[in-house]
Design a protein around this motif. Sequence first.
Motif, PDB file in Angstrom:
ATOM      1  N   THR A 127      76.270  69.884 125.112  1.00  0.00           N
ATOM      2  CA  THR A 127      75.750  71.220 125.594  1.00  0.00           C
ATOM      3  C   THR A 127      76.471  72.316 124.936  1.00  0.00           C
ATOM      4  OG1 THR A 127      77.415  71.058 127.687  1.00  0.00           O
ATOM      5  CG2 THR A 127      74.904  70.212 127.880  1.00  0.00           C
ATOM      6  N   ASP A 132      70.149  71.287 124.986  1.00  0.00           N
ATOM      7  CA  ASP A 132      69.873  71.046 126.176  1.00  0.00           C
ATOM      8  C   ASP A 132      69.724  69.554 126.650  1.00  0.00           C
ATOM      9  OD1 ASP A 132      68.732  71.057 128.766  1.00  0.00           O
ATOM     10  OD2 ASP A 132      66.757  72.008 128.106  1.00  0.00           O
ATOM     11  N   LYS A 149      63.874  66.952 132.950  1.00  0.00           N
ATOM     12  CA  LYS A 149      64.194  68.243 132.877  1.00  0.00           C
ATOM     13  C   LYS A 149      65.203  68.574 131.661  1.00  0.00           C
ATOM     14  CE  LYS A 149      65.435  67.854 137.954  1.00  0.00           C
ATOM     15  NZ  LYS A 149      66.534  67.806 138.744  1.00  0.00           N
ATOM     16  N   HIS A 150      65.406  67.716 130.645  1.00  0.00           N
ATOM     17  CA  HIS A 150      65.824  67.929 129.548  1.00  0.00           C
ATOM     18  C   HIS A 150      65.393  66.994 128.452  1.00  0.00           C
ATOM     19  CE1 HIS A 150      69.276  69.804 132.035  1.00  0.00           C
ATOM     20  NE2 HIS A 150      69.016  68.773 132.895  1.00  0.00           N
TER      21      HIS A 150
END
Length: 432
Positions: A127, A132, A149-150
Amino acid sequence: MQFDTPVLLYGAGREALSTRAFLKARQPNLKVFVTVDSGTADIPETEQIDAAELPAAIKAHRFGLIVKSPGVSRYKPVFDLARDAGIAVTSNLNLWGAAYRHNRTVIAITGTKGKSTTATLVHLMVTRSGIDAGLAGNVGLAPLEIADKHPVIIFELSSYQTADMNFLPDLAALTNLYAEHVDWHGSVDRYYADKLNLIDRDGVFAVALGQAARGNALVAKAVRDHRRLLPDLAPETSALIEKAVAHSRLRGAHNLDNALLAAQITLGIGGTLDGIIQGIAAFRPLPHRLEEHLFGGMTVVNDSISTTPEATKAALAAYPGRRIALVAGGYERQQDYTELSELLAQRGVTTLVTLPVTGDRLARATAMVAPDIVVHKAPHLEAAIALLADLQARFDTIILSPGAPSYNQFKNFEERGTRFVALCRKHFAPDA
């Protein structure tokens, strides 16, 4: 993904809750059952089936799929009954793979010890490299909680999860391999096979190995094609990482190995050296993993996550030059304490207090090879810390690193570690 028949959740922990939420979002009217081996299951909108009633429920085909929680052994005979009846057995992780794997970069990290620290470091490094990424598995979120989500997902996986993982990662990493969790797997050989299932498979993916895994013949065989292995770090890169670790909260040679492995993984997916250095600086020790406290001038180290003799060796090596009181022992898994007992004196242990059940063997072995170490057996943790309070002139550091699981006296290692810290605060800093 659709479910044509009712689903049974076996287990009622965090993963089961996230599986129930996933099923609810996909098919609100789907019938869901839940089974636990003891107690009641607090899972919303489910009907409980007692474990004793499962064979009959399987025979009657009351459900068409079982989603097993990691703590429930896949080797339970009831799962053979289910498969023979044509009822599939899967996991939260495998449901994630079916629903969300496509178009994602997956890093899967396992190992007997160090996997949580390594996965956390990779997440920090990646990160801070501007990528991401999310962290899930035994640390972070349950797989179905992280969902989509990523674009990059880092999974920290236990042998319970790698045993039947049915999709490929893009990069698989193994920190080390020692005997552990024999009660769940049924044998040491089966534990090794289930752990190595992460890398011992067909398909195109990269592999990264920790220092302790590299010389292991079983690991070498599981890698199959050594062209899978990521390139070694350049000497100058390793030197920079070693310097960064020396100024960080990462203690011990084993954590340097974890950082080097995490850096190799990070560079392997396009991270940067700056991100790696920033990630090391940002690292904070995970709870119950060499977690330090200072009570009345006494250094207290909560390493309750230590469930193998190898982990206890690493904990002691992280505190050179200290006069150490070691608290060790716990649930019986046929651990071999011979080598550990021979190392205690040279690692600075002056006092050893052991706990049932495995502590009896460690106490006997230590008394034979290290007569200068004061050895006491305690019936429980409260007695152990009270005893140490009367002996504190012999040491400046107390380390709880049991080298065994907690199940005979505590619900889990977290409960054991929390109790240890509270007892040390009571006895060594009563006014704090």
